[in-house]
Design an enzyme around this catalytic site. Sequence first.
Site, PDB file in Angstrom:
ATOM      1  N   MET A  30       0.845  -1.199   0.000  1.00 48.05           N
ATOM      2  CA  MET A  30       0.000   0.000   0.000  1.00 48.05           C
ATOM      3  C   MET A  30       0.883   1.253   0.000  1.00 48.05           C
ATOM      4  SD  MET A  30      -3.358  -0.933   2.172  1.00 48.05           S
ATOM      5  CE  MET A  30      -2.651  -0.737   3.780  1.00 48.05           C
ATOM      6  N   GLY A  31       2.182   1.070  -0.257  1.00 56.84           N
ATOM      7  CA  GLY A  31       3.059   2.224  -0.423  1.00 56.84           C
ATOM      8  C   GLY A  31       3.569   2.803   0.874  1.00 56.84           C
ATOM      9  N   LEU A  33       6.778   3.345   1.289  1.00 57.88           N
ATOM     10  CA  LEU A  33       7.677   2.196   1.394  1.00 57.88           C
ATOM     11  C   LEU A  33       8.744   2.383   2.469  1.00 57.88           C
ATOM     12  CD1 LEU A  33       8.201   1.474  -2.423  1.00 57.88           C
ATOM     13  CD2 LEU A  33       6.541   0.432  -0.856  1.00 57.88           C
ATOM     14  N   HIS A  37       9.088  -3.370   3.283  1.00 58.49           N
ATOM     15  CA  HIS A  37       8.726  -3.604   1.879  1.00 58.49           C
ATOM     16  C   HIS A  37       9.956  -3.942   1.034  1.00 58.49           C
ATOM     17  CE1 HIS A  37       5.593  -0.493   3.158  1.00 58.49           C
ATOM     18  NE2 HIS A  37       4.856  -1.543   2.861  1.00 58.49           N
ATOM     19  N   LYS A 184       8.726  -2.352  11.639  1.00 58.03           N
ATOM     20  CA  LYS A 184       8.595  -1.226  10.702  1.00 58.03           C
ATOM     21  C   LYS A 184       7.189  -1.226  10.129  1.00 58.03           C
ATOM     22  CE  LYS A 184      13.342  -0.601   9.769  1.00 58.03           C
ATOM     23  NZ  LYS A 184      14.109   0.572   9.406  1.00 58.03           N
TER      24      LYS A 184
HETATM   25  P1  AMP Z   1       1.498  -2.877   3.410  1.00 57.42           P
HETATM   26  O1  AMP Z   1       2.027  -1.830   2.506  1.00 57.42           O
HETATM   27  O2  AMP Z   1       1.463  -2.480   4.843  1.00 57.42           O
HETATM   28  O3  AMP Z   1       0.205  -3.486   2.920  1.00 57.42           O
HETATM   29  O4  AMP Z   1       2.547  -4.066   3.359  1.00 57.42           O
HETATM   30  C1  AMP Z   1       2.907  -4.688   2.141  1.00 57.42           C
HETATM   31  C2  AMP Z   1       3.687  -5.928   2.430  1.00 57.42           C
HETATM   32  O5  AMP Z   1       4.848  -5.590   3.184  1.00 57.42           O
HETATM   33  C3  AMP Z   1       2.896  -6.943   3.279  1.00 57.42           C
HETATM   34  O6  AMP Z   1       3.182  -8.253   2.820  1.00 57.42           O
HETATM   35  C4  AMP Z   1       3.451  -6.711   4.657  1.00 57.42           C
HETATM   36  O7  AMP Z   1       3.359  -7.836   5.507  1.00 57.42           O
HETATM   37  C5  AMP Z   1       4.894  -6.396   4.341  1.00 57.42           C
HETATM   38  N1  AMP Z   1       5.495  -5.660   5.469  1.00 57.42           N
HETATM   39  C6  AMP Z   1       5.071  -4.509   6.027  1.00 57.42           C
HETATM   40  N2  AMP Z   1       5.841  -4.174   7.084  1.00 57.42           N
HETATM   41  C7  AMP Z   1       6.768  -5.163   7.200  1.00 57.42           C
HETATM   42  C8  AMP Z   1       7.835  -5.419   8.092  1.00 57.42           C
HETATM   43  N3  AMP Z   1       8.119  -4.593   9.099  1.00 57.42           N
HETATM   44  N4  AMP Z   1       8.578  -6.540   7.905  1.00 57.42           N
HETATM   45  C9  AMP Z   1       8.296  -7.397   6.902  1.00 57.42           C
HETATM   46  N5  AMP Z   1       7.299  -7.207   6.008  1.00 57.42           N
HETATM   47  C10 AMP Z   1       6.544  -6.115   6.159  1.00 57.42           C
END
Ligand code: AMP
Length: 290
Positions: A30-31, A33, A37, A184
């Site tokens: 969802m950006g 970043l 990510h 994060k």
């Molecule tokens: P989001 O943008 O929050 O939807 O996250 C996109 C992807 O990044 C998802 O698969 C999340 O689980 C992964 N993600 C977000 N934060 C972390 C993190 N701290 N460590 C590992 N993966 C993450």
Amino acid sequence: MKIVRTVNELIAITDRLKQDHKTIGFVPTMGYLHEGHTTLMDKSKNYADVLIASIFVNPLQFGPDEDFERYPRNEERDQKIAEQHNVDILFLPTVEGMYPQDATIKLHVKRRTDVLCGKSRPGHFDGVATVLTKLFHLTKADFVFLGLKDAQQVAVVKGLIDDLNFPIKLIAVPTVREADGLAKSSRNVYLSERERKEATHLHQALRTGQQLIIDGEKNPVMIIEEVKKYLDRETNGKIDYVDLLSFPSLKQIDIIDQQIIIAVAVQFTKARLIDNLIISETGTVPKAIV
Ligand code: AMP
């Protein structure tokens, strides 16, 4: 890096890639970043020829009182970061492009959603399943990289891939943390200075639970209580849930005799934070989780 904004353009590109027998890695986001990510993006080169990342704040997975409108966005910065992490195709669709008409089909996730975030956020995982089904078709991904920070999402998407026979391998990537243990997250920018200090205790609370298991505690209720007590003492945030379940089946258990997840969600003033640990019955961190 190629920026793609429309569904039709992405279909044309991925058709060509498949004709050329290229394997495709996919990182949906969802950006806004961050290193969580980019760790997913960096993994892809070990698996696939081409990396597609998407940035789409998906309205379907937000409830009416949630933060869809004020979810942090910064496309210019995200483009630079994606390029630095070897994204070949960055897909930036609009809401109208993804959902051009009132849908005929509604996907409903019926297992693994009556607990944790699924319980607190009704309909959330239906929205996740819908957008990922579309993105899996559009990207023609061979591999999808998801973070274990959102462990329930990993469990649900594993069900989606298995049930609907997507020819995709799910790679679950361990949570990336700040130096003090805070996972994060794009939402961390909404913490006040005091809340940011308190937020480290989500991870510490989980570690307290893990230590109890290492010390031989087998009763989930005892561990949940201790983790709650720790969070109550160390943060002013409102505890949404603390739970301990089997993983990835996400079932309540009476005794710890298998791989489990301890998960917490805490609502701070402007950000709801989640975190979890997935551990074996003896408290160690497993190498392969799903
Ligand atoms: P989001 O943008 O929050 O939807 O996250 C996109 C992807 O990044 C998802 O698969 C999340 O689980 C992964 N993600 C977000 N934060 C972390 C993190 N701290 N460590 C590992 N993966 C993450």
